[in-house]
Design a protein around this motif. Sequence first.
Motif, PDB file in Angstrom:
ATOM      1  N   LYS A  51       0.828  -1.201   0.000  1.00  0.00           N
ATOM      2  CA  LYS A  51       0.000   0.000   0.000  1.00  0.00           C
ATOM      3  C   LYS A  51       0.865   1.254   0.000  1.00  0.00           C
ATOM      4  N   SER A 266      -6.286  -3.209  -7.303  1.00  0.00           N
ATOM      5  CA  SER A 266      -7.299  -4.254  -7.257  1.00  0.00           C
ATOM      6  C   SER A 266      -6.712  -5.547  -6.698  1.00  0.00           C
ATOM      7  N   LYS A 269      -6.309  -5.279  -2.951  1.00  0.00           N
ATOM      8  CA  LYS A 269      -7.539  -5.525  -2.195  1.00  0.00           C
ATOM      9  C   LYS A 269      -7.811  -7.020  -2.059  1.00  0.00           C
TER      10      LYS A 269
END
Length: 407
Positions: A51, A266, A269
């Motif tokens: 992240k 994506s 996640k």
Amino acid sequence: MGRKNTGNIHYTYIILQNLKRKMSRTILLSVFMFFMVFMIFSLTSILCSMKEGLNNTVKRTGADILLVPKDYFSSVKDALFLGIPSTVYFDSSLADKVAKEAGVATVSSQMFLATIYDSPCCDEAVQMIAYHPESDFLIQPWIAKQLKRSIPDGQIVAGSRLSYKKGDTAIFFGRKFTVAGKLQETGMGYDNSVFLNFNTAEELLKEPVVKNYLAIGDKKEVVSLITVKADKKADIEKLAKALQNKYEKSNVSVETPGRLVESTRSTLKQYAACFIFVGAILTAFTFAALVSIFTITMNERKKEYGIIKSLGGSSLKIVSFTIGEAAAIGIMGSLAGSLLSVLTISLFRNLIVLHLKLPYLRQSFTSLILLTVLCTVLSVLTGMIAAGISAAAIQGKETYALIRENE
């Protein structure tokens, strides 16, 4: 002389002696804690680094809009963010057209050349990036920090992860280059790249090995990436859409840095969902195992607890000993798991970065300490609750029954 009862010292001493006396049980419980913390620490560390890496990469890109060849979108993204060597090119005249569009403040361009792996003409396989120092706002700020000037003709600057040092000689496509300097870590593909100006790149394009191997042919004015700095008053998303509509027939993809890493976000996640699921399963499994083992232990030690109660010890004191042992085991397992996790990630950092396609894998000392503390708290609480549930089973039993039950 006997040991004085000094409250917490005596309490701690008894707990440590109990753990030492049942060493096999202590090791087994610690191993459960160790694996739980090792997995949770490792997965959380990688997830947080992913992240952080994505956010930093988008910030450091420095451009508002990027124009890339539509058929080579993935190659440009991997070259820009990961430093994976690729050769991409299209007509450079598009840069002049884009510069005249409303809402565009500055335009610059780059060219990517992938050197040849395991070839006498190249020292190693790296991404070569040519740029215009006078107009560039992505690479030049990093270069200026090291050289205090632009890259001279015939010289290169090496990324932080490459082995070259200032003053070394590097050979690419049969030509010798002097290493003018080395970049500090950027957390982008720049760390695995070498940089040169367009004058040097144009000379390099004349080499037969470049024309033949990279299929450049006789093309001279080619670029791989056009970077756009929008006017302060311009709406970046609207400008990107307008450019896409106007130049769609030129087989160009118009992207913002955020959209370039959208697929990676994506994936992030998906990883996060998997990590949470795995962490929950591990915690539940460890908790169930601890309850079972502590229950067995409590049953084995009923006589011991009965004697303690007969000597005036309270049920609360017995429970406190059990919970104290669980806390000590949690601390030992957590610290061992956290330490091994840090070592494992450090040793296999490059493999993890390559496999997960991360810009970099790095965490600050502060974040590692914080994560260690959080894992230790989770481990200790898990052990203490499990021990408390197990200890509750003997709370209602009489002293005589505890002493005689296992006879």
